[in-house]
Design a protein around this motif. Sequence first.
Motif, short mmCIF file in Angstrom:
data_model
loop_
_atom_site.label_atom_id
_atom_site.label_comp_id
_atom_site.label_asym_id
_atom_site.label_seq_id
_atom_site.Cartn_x
_atom_site.Cartn_y
_atom_site.Cartn_z
N GLY A 9 0.82 -1.21 0.00
CA GLY A 9 0.00 0.00 0.00
C GLY A 9 0.85 1.26 0.00
O GLY A 9 2.08 1.20 0.12
N ARG A 38 -11.87 -4.06 1.14
CA ARG A 38 -11.37 -2.74 1.49
C ARG A 38 -12.40 -2.02 2.35
O ARG A 38 -13.59 -2.28 2.27
CB ARG A 38 -11.04 -1.92 0.25
CG ARG A 38 -12.25 -1.53 -0.59
CD ARG A 38 -11.82 -0.81 -1.85
NE ARG A 38 -12.96 -0.49 -2.71
CZ ARG A 38 -12.86 -0.04 -3.96
NH1 ARG A 38 -11.66 0.14 -4.49
NH2 ARG A 38 -13.94 0.24 -4.65
N THR A 91 -9.51 4.72 -2.32
CA THR A 91 -8.83 4.92 -1.04
C THR A 91 -9.46 4.10 0.07
O THR A 91 -10.69 4.03 0.17
CB THR A 91 -8.85 6.41 -0.66
OG1 THR A 91 -8.06 7.14 -1.61
CG2 THR A 91 -8.30 6.65 0.74
N GLY A 92 -8.61 3.49 0.89
CA GLY A 92 -9.09 2.72 2.02
C GLY A 92 -8.03 1.77 2.53
O GLY A 92 -6.92 1.71 1.99
N VAL A 93 -8.39 1.03 3.56
CA VAL A 93 -7.53 -0.03 4.06
C VAL A 93 -7.92 -1.32 3.34
O VAL A 93 -9.09 -1.70 3.33
CB VAL A 93 -7.66 -0.20 5.58
CG1 VAL A 93 -6.76 -1.34 6.06
CG2 VAL A 93 -7.32 1.10 6.29
N THR A 118 -3.54 -3.01 4.74
CA THR A 118 -2.54 -2.07 4.24
C THR A 118 -3.28 -0.86 3.67
O THR A 118 -4.29 -1.01 2.98
CB THR A 118 -1.61 -2.72 3.20
OG1 THR A 118 -0.58 -1.80 2.82
CG2 THR A 118 -2.37 -3.16 1.95
N GLN A 119 -2.78 0.33 3.97
CA GLN A 119 -3.46 1.56 3.58
C GLN A 119 -3.14 1.92 2.14
O GLN A 119 -1.96 1.95 1.74
CB GLN A 119 -3.04 2.70 4.50
CG GLN A 119 -3.63 4.06 4.13
CD GLN A 119 -5.11 4.15 4.40
OE1 GLN A 119 -5.59 3.75 5.46
NE2 GLN A 119 -5.86 4.68 3.44
N THR A 121 -3.96 5.11 -0.42
CA THR A 121 -4.48 6.47 -0.53
C THR A 121 -4.25 6.97 -1.93
O THR A 121 -3.11 7.00 -2.41
CB THR A 121 -3.82 7.40 0.48
OG1 THR A 121 -3.99 6.90 1.81
CG2 THR A 121 -4.42 8.80 0.40
#
Length: 124
Positions: A9, A38, A91-93, A118-119, A121
Motif C-alpha cells: 500500500g 477494502r 482509497t481505504g484499508v 494495508t493503507q 491512498t
Amino acid sequence: QVQLVESGGGLVQPGGSLRLSCTASGFTLDDYAIGWFRQAPGKEREGVSCVSSRDPRTYYEDSVKGRFTISRDTAKNTVYLQMNSLKPEDTGVYYCAARRYRFCILAESVYDYWGQGTQVTVSS
C-alpha cells in the motif's frame, strides 16, 4: 502460526498503479480461496476481488472491473492485487482473507483468516 500479511500500500496519484501482496505463513494459500476487501473511511468493509482455490475463476466488484487483477504466485505462497487506473474512491484499508473452501465469494463472513490491512491512498 497461521498468518496473513499484506503489503504494497501507499500514496499514489489518480491514474497511478499499486500492487498489493498477501503472503501466508503457516498454511498453503493454494488450498484456500482468497479475497481482497477494502474499507474506506466512514464506510463498511466491502469485497473487491477474489480467486478460488486451485481453480482459475476470479471475481471482481463492478467498480474495479477492468482496472484490478488478482493473481497467485504458488512458489511464493502469495496472492497479488494489481491495481491500475486508481481513483480517489479506491482509497481505504485493503485486507486479504483466506477461506478454507474451493470457491470464493465476496462475503467477508465466510473467510477464516484475515490480514492486518494495508493503507491505500489515492490523492493528488
